[in-house]
Structure formats: structure tokens, C-alpha cells
Design a protein around this motif. Structure first.
Motif, short mmCIF file in Angstrom:
data_model
loop_
_atom_site.label_atom_id
_atom_site.label_comp_id
_atom_site.label_asym_id
_atom_site.label_seq_id
_atom_site.Cartn_x
_atom_site.Cartn_y
_atom_site.Cartn_z
N GLN A 121 0.83 -1.20 0.00
CA GLN A 121 0.00 0.00 0.00
C GLN A 121 0.87 1.25 0.00
OE1 GLN A 121 -2.43 -0.72 3.44
NE2 GLN A 121 -4.02 -1.78 2.26
N THR B 238 2.29 1.75 -3.46
CA THR B 238 1.29 2.31 -4.35
C THR B 238 1.13 3.81 -4.11
OG1 THR B 238 0.08 0.23 -4.39
CG2 THR B 238 -1.14 2.19 -5.06
N HIS C 13 -1.80 -1.59 -9.44
CA HIS C 13 -1.56 -1.86 -8.02
C HIS C 13 -2.78 -2.51 -7.38
CE1 HIS C 13 2.43 -0.16 -7.18
NE2 HIS C 13 2.18 0.58 -8.25
N ALA D 282 -2.81 -6.01 -5.61
CA ALA D 282 -3.26 -6.10 -4.23
C ALA D 282 -4.34 -7.18 -4.09
CB ALA D 282 -3.80 -4.75 -3.76
N PHE E 243 -8.37 -4.32 2.72
CA PHE E 243 -8.36 -4.14 1.27
C PHE E 243 -9.44 -3.15 0.84
CE2 PHE E 243 -9.48 -5.25 -3.08
CZ PHE E 243 -8.24 -5.05 -3.68
N TYR F 71 -8.09 0.14 1.30
CA TYR F 71 -7.14 0.40 0.23
C TYR F 71 -7.89 0.84 -1.03
CZ TYR F 71 -3.53 -0.57 -3.23
OH TYR F 71 -2.64 -0.49 -4.26
N GLU F 72 -8.97 0.14 -1.36
CA GLU F 72 -9.78 0.51 -2.52
C GLU F 72 -10.38 1.91 -2.36
OE1 GLU F 72 -12.50 -2.87 -2.60
OE2 GLU F 72 -11.70 -3.43 -4.57
N THR G 109 -7.72 4.48 -2.99
CA THR G 109 -7.46 4.55 -4.43
C THR G 109 -8.58 5.31 -5.14
OG1 THR G 109 -6.26 2.45 -4.33
CG2 THR G 109 -7.00 3.18 -6.50
#
Length: 176
Positions: free
Chosen positions: A19, A22, A108, A112, A146, A149-150, A153
Motif C-alpha cells: 500500500q 502504491t 496496483h 493487491a 483491502f 485500500y480501494e 485509491t
């Protein structure tokens, strides 16, 4: 499931490092774009200043008021062309930066997801009977990380899109 807490810590550390990688990739690309935009702005300003100085010299050297007006009027058309050229260069720069940003984010994100699948597999492959609740807790924790993380992003993509829209509005206003 992980044989010891060290395995889980290492897997979590790997996901976290990914992460950060990224984030660093996207931040570096954004900084490159800013550097390119600043260089474009400086070059444009320098050129405009040089042209203004030259036009000022010509106006100053004019013998009649009509001659001075002709110099000023002659300066207007190239000035509009320079503004349009600047807008096109800036638009191309932002478009390239946006494409790079989205490609990097997609790459990425795909990696991931792959790492997440491998991590969940590692968690669940050696499950002892009666450990289903613990496995679900770990899987949910990994999946929630995750999802975070999304979201980061997506927020980055939204910020890039909003910035592009503001630049497009500024370009449209300058063309008027």
C-alpha cells in the motif's frame, strides 16, 4: 491458518508495504506532473514577458499614436494563440498524468487483489477443526483492510478527476 503470529505479522506487513509503494508511486507521478506544469508555466510566463518587453519597445519607438495602436493590436492575436497553445499543452499534460495515475492505480489494485487472495488462502489452508470463527475474523480483517485500500485509491481518482474538471473550467474561461 498461520502456524504462528509471526507469519500473520509478515503477511500484514507485506500488504502494508505494498500500500505504501502504491501511494509513493501515485505521489511521485503527481509530483512529476506538478513539476511539468510549473516548468510550462515558467516557460510561458518568460515568453510572454519577453514579448511584452519587445512590444513595449516598439510602442515606445512609435512615432504616431496610430503606429502605437497598430503595434498593440498586432500583439493581441499572437497573445490569444499563445494562450490557446498553453491550454492545449496543459491539457495534454494533465491527460497524460491522469492516464498514468489510473494505470498505476489499476495495476496496483489488481496486484493487491492477487496478494489478498494469496493471503486468505494462506490463512485458510491449514485450518484446525473448530477454528472457523477465528478464520472468519482474520478473513474479514484482511478484506476490510483491502476495502480501505480501494477507498483510498478511489478517493485519489476522484481528486484527480476533480482537479482535471477545474483545469478544464479554467481553460474554457480563458478561451472566452
Amino acid at each position: 491458518m498461520f502456524q504462528n503470529p509471526e507469519q500473520f505479522a509478515n503477511a500484514t506487513k507485506t500488504l502494508f508495504e505494498f500500500q505504501l509503494e502504491t501511494f509513493n508511486t501515485l505521489t511521485n507521478r503527481a509530483m512529476q506532473g506538478v513539476e511539468q506544469a510549473v516548468a510550462l508555466n515558467i516557460a510561458t510566463a518568460r515568453k510572454a514577458l519577453d514579448e511584452q518587453i519587445e512590444a513595449g519597445r516598439k510602442v515606445n519607438a512609435s512615432v504616431t499614436p496610430q503606429e502605437a495602436l497598430d503595434v498593440i493590436n498586432a500583439r493581441l492575436q499572437p497573445g490569444m494563440a499563445a494562450t490557446n497553445a498553453y491550454n492545449q499543452q496543459l491539457g495534454a499534460l494533465l491527460s497524460e498524468m491522469s492516464n498514468d495515475f489510473h494505470k498505476a492505480a489499476d495495476a496496483h489494485l489488481a496486484e493487491a487483489k492477487s496478494n489478498l487472495s494469496a493471503l486468505i488462502y494462506d490463512v485458510t489452508k491449514n485450518v484446525r477443526p473448530g477454528s472457523d470463527n477465528a478464520v472468519e475474523i482474520v478473513k474479514n480483517a484482511i478484506e476490510n483492510a483491502f476495502k480501505g485500500y480501494e477507498q483510498v485509491t478511489q478517493a485519489t481518482r476522484d481528486a484527480v478527476t476533480a482537479f482535471e474538471q477545474q483545469v478544464e473550467k479554467a481553460n474554457a474561461a480563458s478561451k472566452k
